[in-house]
Scaffold this active site. Structure first.
Site, PDB file in Angstrom:
ATOM      1  N   HIS A 112       0.889  -1.256   0.199  1.00  8.11           N
ATOM      2  CA  HIS A 112      -0.008   0.116   0.113  1.00  8.11           C
ATOM      3  C   HIS A 112       0.917   1.316  -0.090  1.00  8.11           C
ATOM      4  CE1 HIS A 112       0.506  -0.565   4.547  1.00  8.11           C
ATOM      5  NE2 HIS A 112       0.451   0.899   4.449  1.00  8.11           N
ATOM      6  N   ASP A 159       0.180  -7.889   1.409  1.00  7.00           N
ATOM      7  CA  ASP A 159       0.482  -6.411   1.336  1.00  7.00           C
ATOM      8  C   ASP A 159       1.973  -6.312   1.058  1.00  7.00           C
ATOM      9  OD1 ASP A 159       0.685  -3.827   1.533  1.00  7.00           O
ATOM     10  OD2 ASP A 159      -0.831  -3.585   3.005  1.00  7.00           O
ATOM     11  N   SER A 226       4.759   1.473   7.858  1.00  8.52           N
ATOM     12  CA  SER A 226       4.612   0.654   6.924  1.00  8.52           C
ATOM     13  C   SER A 226       5.706   0.243   5.957  1.00  8.52           C
ATOM     14  CB  SER A 226       3.507   1.594   6.016  1.00  8.52           C
ATOM     15  OG  SER A 226       2.291   1.378   6.493  1.00  8.52           O
TER      16      SER A 226
END
Length: 284
Positions: A112, A159, A226
């Site tokens: 993402h 992801d 992230s």
């Protein structure tokens, strides 16, 4: 975690897929506070930086950024600001996501983090970006890398994104990916850029729950983590990519400012559901 921007939430609005939190004591350490072995792991951990934040002048990229306190003022919090005694309040922010080298010119990050047609071309990468390096206000151009291409990307349960850099990162040892199956209770740590800050090491985590292609931990992570590598404490090998988690910040009603969300244990309430990690056993 959210898609790597600092959270813009009020007390009554907690739910977001990409936020994170602190579990028990804040275990985050600076690059300068860890051993040489950990420093070498940090040197292979990258900061994803928007090109618009860097200005190439001669042999260096210069930047002038806001502190964490400044960044989280105004439109970052509705009707609030970060309490001045919060950890790292006066440190500069710069990055957007984290990532880590798996070969001399390839890195893994969260899928993402790499969205849109220009996600590769609009961002640069630098490694081992510690607080002391950030204070200089510049990064030598030899330490800045561009994304040549996205080799593979997946979102959702898997992801992750595998990126090829424009050239090899010299003098840095890539991180090793574990080949063993993960077990509940195993001790973990992570390295990355929480709240877009300089490099931090979040220690003393553990595997709380394993569910299909992901697992949950109690690591102290925030938006900006992230893409961070999650490593086994015993072997120093990577077992996952940090992708999302619990709420980052909540309002201190007695003072009217925001503080880090502190969770006594995973699943203690709706805002402390643990930090989710993509399990690299499922990397394809």
């Amino acid at each position: 975690m959210k898609f790597i921007l600092l959270i813009a939430l009020v007390l009554s609005s907690y739910s977001h897929a990409s936020v994170k939190a602190i579990y028990g004591e804040d275990d985050r350490l600076e690059y300068s506070e860890v051993s040489l072995e950990y420093k070498r792991l940090g040197d292979a951990t990258g900061a994803m930086i928007a090109k618009s934040k860097l200005s190439l002048q001669g042999t260096s990229y210069y930047f002038s950024t806001k502190t964490l306190g400044e960044e989280m003022m105004g439109n970052q919090f509705r009707n609030g600001y970060l309490c001045s005694d919060e950890a790292f309040h006066s440190q500069q922010t710069l990055s957007t996501c984290s990532g880590f080298l798996v070969s001399s010119n390839r890195l893994l990050t969260a899928g993402h983090c790499i969205t849109g047609k220009k996600a590769c071309s609009n961002y640069l990468w630098s490694f081992g970006l510690s607080e002391s390096k950030m204070r200089e206000g510049k990064i030598h151009r030899d330490s800045v890398y561009s994304c040549k291409r996205v080799i593979k990307r997946s979102s959702g349960k898997r992801d992750y994104a595998l990126i090829e850099l424009d050239r090899s990162v010299v003098g840095v040892t890539p991180l090793r990916i574990s080949k063993k199956s993960l077990k509940k209770g195993e001790k973990l740590f992570t390295i990355g850029h929480p709240s877009n800050l300089p490099l931090k090491f979040a220690m003393n985590g553990r595997v709380e729950e394993i569910s299909g292609e992901s697992f949950k931990t109690n690591l102290d992570t925030f938006a900006g983590n992230s893409g961070s590598p999650v490593l086994l404490t015993k072997s120093r090998e990577v077992v996952g990519i940090l992708v999302r988690g619990s709420l980052d910040y909540v309002k201190d009603l007695s003072r009217g400012c925001f503080v880090a969300n502190r969770c006594e244990r995973v699943r203690s309430n709706a805002d402390c559901m643990g930090e989710s990690v993509f399990n690299l056993e499922y990397l394809k």
